[in-house]
Design a protein around this motif. Structure first.
Motif, PDB file in Angstrom:
ATOM      1  N   SER A 132      13.401  68.719  18.213  1.00  0.00           N
ATOM      2  CA  SER A 132      12.700  68.177  16.869  1.00  0.00           C
ATOM      3  C   SER A 132      13.660  66.968  16.218  1.00  0.00           C
ATOM      4  O   SER A 132      15.108  66.881  16.512  1.00  0.00           O
ATOM      5  CB  SER A 132      12.292  69.226  16.023  1.00  0.00           C
ATOM      6  N   TYR A 133      13.149  66.439  15.436  1.00  0.00           N
ATOM      7  CA  TYR A 133      13.617  65.605  14.224  1.00  0.00           C
ATOM      8  C   TYR A 133      14.958  66.122  13.864  1.00  0.00           C
ATOM      9  O   TYR A 133      15.920  65.549  13.710  1.00  0.00           O
ATOM     10  CB  TYR A 133      12.819  65.076  13.333  1.00  0.00           C
ATOM     11  N   LYS A 139       9.256  62.141  16.937  1.00  0.00           N
ATOM     12  CA  LYS A 139       9.764  63.441  17.021  1.00  0.00           C
ATOM     13  C   LYS A 139       8.993  64.249  15.947  1.00  0.00           C
ATOM     14  O   LYS A 139       8.739  63.632  14.895  1.00  0.00           O
ATOM     15  CB  LYS A 139      11.096  63.831  17.099  1.00  0.00           C
ATOM     16  N   ASP A 196      14.576  65.216  24.986  1.00  0.00           N
ATOM     17  CA  ASP A 196      12.997  65.355  24.606  1.00  0.00           C
ATOM     18  C   ASP A 196      12.496  66.401  23.856  1.00  0.00           C
ATOM     19  O   ASP A 196      11.469  66.161  23.381  1.00  0.00           O
ATOM     20  CB  ASP A 196      12.333  65.025  26.130  1.00  0.00           C
TER      21      ASP A 196
END
Length: 382
Positions: free
Chosen positions: A111-112, A9, A108
């Protein structure tokens, strides 16, 4: 595994979509239990202020989570729960649970940092308080979607200008737009911060006050004793004061020994008699360190990202630096090119070389990003 999932990610945003985290949170909030949240925003001191507060609350008998970022060596450092970092087993179990709660599309898209923030909230479901530290900014930060009872504002200064704005007014406005119900301000270098928080708090009907209003003479006596017992430099004392003002605002009685062993690693941490490490990575942090360490001189172990004003940082540190050793950071395209860093160091009049090892006769200051600390500790710890 969680590690593989996160590595795939982007860190913050693959594209700027400030509606994503609020949208995902809205879709799953009925499946989450949100404890009382104390939100931390600002440029410097969020980590130490949060750990002081979390440690005190835990010592006083509360169940507490402290979410901070980034980490130095292990991801687990980001998620502190009741006195220790979360276990790998808990992380993996919660990762699976979170994927079952999220739709595939939502999972999906995150973000991280967005994903790990939701992961932490799920881990903290049964605590009394979450001390939740903003990652980047405030208004659009992933941590800002959750309802909170209190916002603490540490010193605001220039940092992450590409995301937050070029001026103090822009940066402070972006951060302070995150406040929700009540806000306490730590000491600010820029008067604009006080003006902006006053404007925003009035428009939202929010109580805003400086930390000093909440402290009494007895608190300052306790702070002095806590600082002496824990060997706190001045800037950490100010973070301690902000955390104690939060306890006062919450109506929670504290003791001097409530803050024992509450210092966060990497904040003017003494690794040995001749090595100090600090993950400050901007001019405000550099200025605080100069005040704390003067008049002693150190060999500076340093490197920087390209988007940082490292020339100004090095110039700020100059009064306490006798020479510079540049530490190489592997596999990170954000780090400044070695040749350019060498030219900058030379231009400022420092003697320099590449860092290889610690020698007993020198005093060292390791200063810079979490990546600098990580690279150094890998060598130092063998």
């Amino acid at each position: 595994m969680l590690e593989d999932y996160l590595n795939a990610k982007p860190l913050y945003y693959d594209e700027i979509d400030y509606t994503r985290m609020p949208r995902v949170y809205e879709s799953i909030k009925n499946k989450l239990h949100i404890p009382k949240i104390i939100h931390l925003i600002g440029t410097n001191g969020k980590g130490t202020t949060g750990r002081f507060l979390a440690s005190a609350l835990y010592t006083l008998g509360f169940k507490v989570g402290h979410y901070t970022s980034p980490h130095i060596l292990e991801f687990n450092e980001r998620i502190w729960l009741n006195g220790k970092v979360v276990s790998n087993e808990s992380l993996e179990e919660t990762h699976i649970k979170l994927l079952n709660i999220l739709s595939k599309e939502s999972a999906d898209s995150l973000s991280y940092f967005e994903y790990t923030t939701l992961l932490a909230i799920l881990i903290y479901a049964d605590v009394d308080y979450i001390i939740l530290e903003a990652g980047l900014g405030g208004e659009h930060d992933a941590t800002s979607v959750f309802p909170n009872i209190l916002t603490l504002v540490t010193p605001i200064d220039r940092d992450h200008e590409a995301f937050l704005g070029e001026t103090i007014q822009e940066i402070a406005t972006t951060k302070l737009n995150a406040i929700q119900k009540r806000v306490i301000l730590g000491n600010q270098t820029h008067n604009e911060v006080y003006e902006i928080v006053d404007k925003i708090s009035k428009s939202k009907g929010i109580t805003a006050e400086k930390f000093s209003i909440l402290l009494e003479a007895i608190d300052y006596e306790k702070i002095e004793n806590i600082a002496k017992e824990n060997d706190l430099p001045q800037y950490l004392r100010e973070n301690l004061m902000l955390s104690i003002s939060a306890l006062k605002a919450l109506g929670i009685e504290y003791k001097t020994d409530s803050f024992t062993n509450s210092r966060l690693f990497g904040r003017l941490t003494k690794l040995s008699e001749n090595v100090i490490i600090d993950v400050g990575h901007n001019s405000l942090a550099a200025n605080s360190i100069v005040k704390s360490l003067s008049p002693h001189k150190y060999t500076l172990i340093y490197n920087s990202y390209k988007d940082k004003n490292y020339k100004e940082i090095l110039r700020t540190l100059k009064p306490i630096i006798k020479d510079v050793e540049i530490i190489e950071i592997e596999d990170d395209s954000r780090v400044e090119e070695l040749l350019i860093m060498k030219e900058t160091v030379e231009e400022l009049g420092f003697k320099y070389k590449l860092f290889k090892e610690i020698v007993p006769e020198n005093n060292y200051l390791v200063f810079g990003s979490f990546s600098v600390a990580e690279a150094f500790l890998k060598v130092y710890n063998g």
